[in-house]
Write a protein that holds these residues in place. Structure first.
Motif, short mmCIF file in Angstrom:
data_model
loop_
_atom_site.label_atom_id
_atom_site.label_comp_id
_atom_site.label_asym_id
_atom_site.label_seq_id
_atom_site.Cartn_x
_atom_site.Cartn_y
_atom_site.Cartn_z
N THR A 1 0.87 -1.21 0.01
CA THR A 1 0.03 0.05 -0.03
C THR A 1 0.86 1.23 -0.09
OG1 THR A 1 -1.56 -1.02 1.38
CG2 THR A 1 -1.73 1.39 1.28
N LYS A 2 2.07 0.94 0.93
CA LYS A 2 2.81 2.44 0.81
C LYS A 2 3.56 2.42 -0.41
CE LYS A 2 6.97 3.92 3.58
NZ LYS A 2 7.90 3.68 4.34
N ALA A 3 3.82 1.63 -1.13
CA ALA A 3 4.58 1.44 -2.42
C ALA A 3 3.69 2.07 -3.32
CB ALA A 3 5.18 0.34 -2.73
N GLU A 4 2.46 1.76 -3.32
CA GLU A 4 1.40 2.21 -4.16
C GLU A 4 1.27 3.69 -4.12
OE1 GLU A 4 -0.92 2.65 -7.57
OE2 GLU A 4 0.47 1.11 -7.07
N ALA A 5 0.96 4.12 -3.01
CA ALA A 5 0.96 5.62 -2.64
C ALA A 5 2.30 6.46 -3.27
CB ALA A 5 0.66 5.83 -1.16
N ALA A 6 3.43 6.04 -3.01
CA ALA A 6 4.62 6.54 -3.48
C ALA A 6 4.39 6.45 -5.21
CB ALA A 6 5.89 5.68 -2.89
N ARG A 7 3.99 5.48 -5.30
CA ARG A 7 4.18 5.41 -6.99
C ARG A 7 2.97 6.48 -7.64
NH1 ARG A 7 4.93 1.39 -10.65
NH2 ARG A 7 5.01 -0.14 -8.83
N LYS A 8 2.12 6.85 -6.83
CA LYS A 8 1.08 7.70 -7.72
C LYS A 8 1.71 9.20 -7.50
CE LYS A 8 -3.10 5.17 -6.40
NZ LYS A 8 -4.34 5.00 -5.28
N LYS A 9 2.76 9.63 -6.86
CA LYS A 9 3.12 10.77 -6.55
C LYS A 9 3.82 11.23 -8.16
CE LYS A 9 5.09 10.40 -1.92
NZ LYS A 9 6.14 10.45 -0.91
N ALA A 10 4.11 10.28 -8.85
CA ALA A 10 4.71 10.59 -10.07
C ALA A 10 3.75 11.46 -11.01
CB ALA A 10 5.22 9.26 -11.01
N TYR A 11 2.05 11.15 -10.77
CA TYR A 11 1.24 11.57 -11.44
C TYR A 11 0.38 12.82 -10.96
CZ TYR A 11 2.23 6.95 -13.01
OH TYR A 11 2.80 5.89 -13.71
N ARG A 12 1.30 13.46 -10.02
CA ARG A 12 0.67 15.03 -9.44
C ARG A 12 0.49 15.89 -10.48
NH1 ARG A 12 4.11 14.53 -3.81
NH2 ARG A 12 5.66 14.26 -5.19
N ALA A 13 1.03 15.93 -11.58
CA ALA A 13 1.08 17.14 -12.71
C ALA A 13 1.36 16.28 -14.11
CB ALA A 13 2.21 17.95 -12.25
N PRO A 14 0.85 16.91 -14.95
CA PRO A 14 0.95 16.45 -16.29
C PRO A 14 2.42 16.48 -16.70
CG PRO A 14 0.13 18.63 -16.59
CD PRO A 14 0.10 18.20 -15.12
N LEU A 15 3.17 17.09 -16.46
CA LEU A 15 4.60 17.33 -16.74
C LEU A 15 5.61 17.19 -15.44
CD1 LEU A 15 7.18 18.10 -18.57
CD2 LEU A 15 6.39 20.43 -18.30
#
Length: 193
Positions: free
Chosen positions: A80-94
Motif C-alpha cells: 500500500t505504501k509503495a502504491e501511494a509512493a508510485r502515485k506521486k509521479a502523477y501529481r502533474a501532467p509534466l
C-alpha cells in the motif's frame, strides 16, 4: 513579465490541472535552464522530461524506494505504501527531473557543479511562472536514493537534485513569506577590517 515581478511573484504551487503542456512550451522551460551560470562552461545539468505514460519510470522508482529497508517485507501495508509512493509521479501532467552530472577534470570544483544546476532550476521555475504555469520543486530522500539514480541511468557520482512538477495552476498562489534582505545581510564597508 518584468524580471523583478517574476522573482517576487513566483510561488511553489503544487495543485495543478492535468491538461498536457505543449512541447514547445516545455522546450522553452528547458532552454531557460541551460542559460544558468556554470563554472568553466561544464553545463553539468541533465533533464528528464516525463509526460503521460513516461511518468511510469518515476512512479516505478518511487515504489521501489518505498519497498526498501523495513518495507521490503512485501506485507499488505508495504505494498500500500509503495502504491501511494508510485502515485506521486502523477501529481502533474509534466514532471522534469533535474540531475547533476559533475565533471571530473582539472579545475572543476564539485560544489560549483551543484550550484550551476540549482541555478538552472531557478531559471526554469521563473520561466514556468512567466509562461503563466505553476510548478513545485520536490526534493527529499527518494530523490537522492541510489535507486532513483539507477532508474534514470545516472552514474554513482551523479544526483537527481529535484523533480519539477508543472501544469496549469489549480489553486491560488500562497501569500509571500520572506524575511527582508536586511535581516540576513552584513554590510562590510570602506574602513572596516
Amino acid at each position: 513579465m518584468e524580471l523583478f515581478e517574476a522573482i517576487y511573484g513566483r510561488r511553489s504551487i503544487g495543485k495543478v490541472k492535468q491538461e498536457p503542456i505543449a512541447r514547445e512550451t516545455i522546450e522553452r522551460i528547458l532552454e531557460a535552464g541551460t542559460w544558468a551560470p556554470n563554472h568553466r562552461l561544464t553545463e553539468p545539468w541533465r533533464f528528464f522530461v516525463m509526460t503521460g505514460e513516461g511518468r511510469n519510470k518515476l512512479g516505478g522508482a518511487y515504489a521501489a524506494i518505498a519497498l526498501t529497508g523495513e518495507a521490503a517485507k512485501e506485507s499488505e501495508e508495504s505494498l500500500t505504501k509503495a502504491e501511494a509512493a508510485r502515485k506521486k509521479a502523477y501529481r502533474a501532467p509534466l514532471v522534469i527531473g533535474v540531475a547533476v552530472e559533475p565533471q571530473n577534470r582539472a579545475g572543476v570544483i564539485e560544489i560549483e557543479e551543484y550550484g550551476a544546476v540549482f541555478s538552472a532550476v531557478q531559471n526554469m521555475l521563473l520561466a514556468v511562472h512567466a509562461l503563466n504555469l505553476a510548478a513545485v520543486w520536490r526534493t527529499g530522500e527518494p530523490c537522492y536514493h541510489p535507486l532513483m539514480n539507477e532508474a534514470f541511468g545516472l552514474r554513482e557520482q551523479d544526483r537527481m537534485l529535484g523533480l519539477l512538477y508543472i501544469g496549469e495552476p489549480d489553486m491560488a498562489p500562497p501569500a509571500p513569506r520572506r524575511e527582508p534582505a536586511s535581516s540576513k545581510t552584513v554590510w562590510i564597508e570602506d574602513g572596516e577590517s
